[in-house]
Design an enzyme around this catalytic site. Structure first.
Site, PDB file in Angstrom:
ATOM      1  CB  SER A 176      -0.904   0.015   1.220  1.00  0.00           C
ATOM      2  OG  SER A 176      -1.582  -1.213   1.347  1.00  0.00           O
TER       3      SER A 176
HETATM    4  N1  SAH Z   1      -0.727  -5.138   4.051  1.00  0.00           N
HETATM    5  C1  SAH Z   1       0.018  -5.436   2.832  1.00  0.00           C
HETATM    6  C2  SAH Z   1      -0.682  -5.002   1.559  1.00  0.00           C
HETATM    7  C3  SAH Z   1      -1.977  -5.646   1.369  1.00  0.00           C
HETATM    8  S1  SAH Z   1      -2.370  -6.118  -0.284  1.00  0.00           S
HETATM    9  C4  SAH Z   1       1.399  -4.816   2.868  1.00  0.00           C
HETATM   10  O1  SAH Z   1       1.741  -4.122   3.834  1.00  0.00           O
HETATM   11  O2  SAH Z   1       2.167  -5.075   1.940  1.00  0.00           O
HETATM   12  C5  SAH Z   1      -3.721  -7.154   0.162  1.00  0.00           C
HETATM   13  C6  SAH Z   1      -3.305  -8.553   0.549  1.00  0.00           C
HETATM   14  O3  SAH Z   1      -4.455  -9.202   1.032  1.00  0.00           O
HETATM   15  C7  SAH Z   1      -2.807  -9.375  -0.638  1.00  0.00           C
HETATM   16  O4  SAH Z   1      -1.545  -9.897  -0.382  1.00  0.00           O
HETATM   17  C8  SAH Z   1      -3.868 -10.461  -0.772  1.00  0.00           C
HETATM   18  O5  SAH Z   1      -3.351 -11.708  -1.212  1.00  0.00           O
HETATM   19  C9  SAH Z   1      -4.396 -10.555   0.649  1.00  0.00           C
HETATM   20  N2  SAH Z   1      -5.715 -11.151   0.805  1.00  0.00           N
HETATM   21  C10 SAH Z   1      -6.807 -10.994   0.018  1.00  0.00           C
HETATM   22  N3  SAH Z   1      -7.836 -11.709   0.500  1.00  0.00           N
HETATM   23  C11 SAH Z   1      -7.398 -12.327   1.630  1.00  0.00           C
HETATM   24  C12 SAH Z   1      -7.995 -13.205   2.578  1.00  0.00           C
HETATM   25  N4  SAH Z   1      -9.260 -13.601   2.470  1.00  0.00           N
HETATM   26  N5  SAH Z   1      -7.241 -13.656   3.604  1.00  0.00           N
HETATM   27  C13 SAH Z   1      -5.953 -13.272   3.734  1.00  0.00           C
HETATM   28  N6  SAH Z   1      -5.337 -12.446   2.875  1.00  0.00           N
HETATM   29  C14 SAH Z   1      -6.045 -11.979   1.827  1.00  0.00           C
END
Ligand code: SAH
Length: 211
Positions: free
Chosen positions: A60
């Site tokens: 992000s």
């Molecule tokens: N917090 C992260 C960025 C988030 S991007 C950072 O600091 O880099 C969103 C992430 O959520 C992605 O890696 C995606 O694979 C994950 N995601 C999406 N749906 C999810 C779920 N149901 N359970 C766990 N992770 C999930």
């Protein structure tokens, strides 16, 4: 490019943009974002922008990380759950601010890489799990804070239940490309919700991906 000075410049910019909590700014100042990004893009680590981390996901934008963190830590919180570990950067920031961070990611190669990075930084207070964060982490709950970094269409009921009284959840909600960033506080009588911002996150998906 990866120097403390570039990071300090990012912190100054975040502060200009209204992030005022010293603890949050300190966490950004002391967390090397470049190690959470592939080498080819690492020179852009201290720009205030989201960047791809593979598997169709992104780390992000620093402003959004700082805003969500500052919003979550309106008061000190000891145990925090993050959904969507991604690169591990947000988890590292949370680790600087609370006793224990629990974080769930559904894409195995991403969580493995995040694990290596957090270990390299000696952040031993982050507990990670490969799984579907949709149902939260009931065995470890309730939590003083829940930070969701992927957008569900509606907030899963289980997450409300895993918030302790006095706890706060920060979550982007919506099916469109732009979502509402909601703040949900659990009070002795129920839940208070407010919208603080509009944001752009990848969707919260169901199930686990092992490659
Ligand atoms: N917090 C992260 C960025 C988030 S991007 C950072 O600091 O880099 C969103 C992430 O959520 C992605 O890696 C995606 O694979 C994950 N995601 C999406 N749906 C999810 C779920 N149901 N359970 C766990 N992770 C999930």
């Amino acid at each position: 490019m990866t120097s403390q000075r570039t990071r300090d410049r990012l912190v100054a910019r975040l502060s200009d943009q209204g992030i005022t909590q010293p603890a949050v700014l300190d966490a950004v100042a002391s967390t090397p974002r470049h190690i959470f990004i592939d080498e080819a893009l690492a020179h852009r680590a201290y720009e205030d922008t989201a960047l791809p981390i593979g598997h169709g996901q992104t780390i992000s934008q620093p402003f959004i990380v700082a805003l969500m963190t500052a919003t979550l830590f309106n008061v000190p919180r000891d145990r925090v759950l993050e959904l969507g570990t991604g690169s591990g950067y947000q988890a590292a920031i949370l680790a600087a601010l609370c006793q224990r961070v629990f974080t769930i990611e559904r894409i195995e190669p991403l969580i493995e890489r995040a694990r290596t990075r957090l270990q390299a930084l000696n952040l031993n207070n982050v507990i990670m799990k490969l799984g579907d964060g949709y149902r939260g982490w009931p065995e470890q709950g309730p939590f003083a804070g829940i930070l969701v970094t992927a957008a569900p269409r509606v907030v899963p009921e289980e997450l409300f239940q895993q918030l302790e009284v006095g706890g706060r959840m920060v979550v982007p909600v919506g099916a469109d490309e732009v979502q509402e960033l909601r703040v949900i506080d659990r009070t002795p009588d129920g839940y208070d919700e407010q919208v603080v911002e509009h944001v752009r996150f990848v969707p919260l998906l169901k199930g686990v991906r092992t490659s």
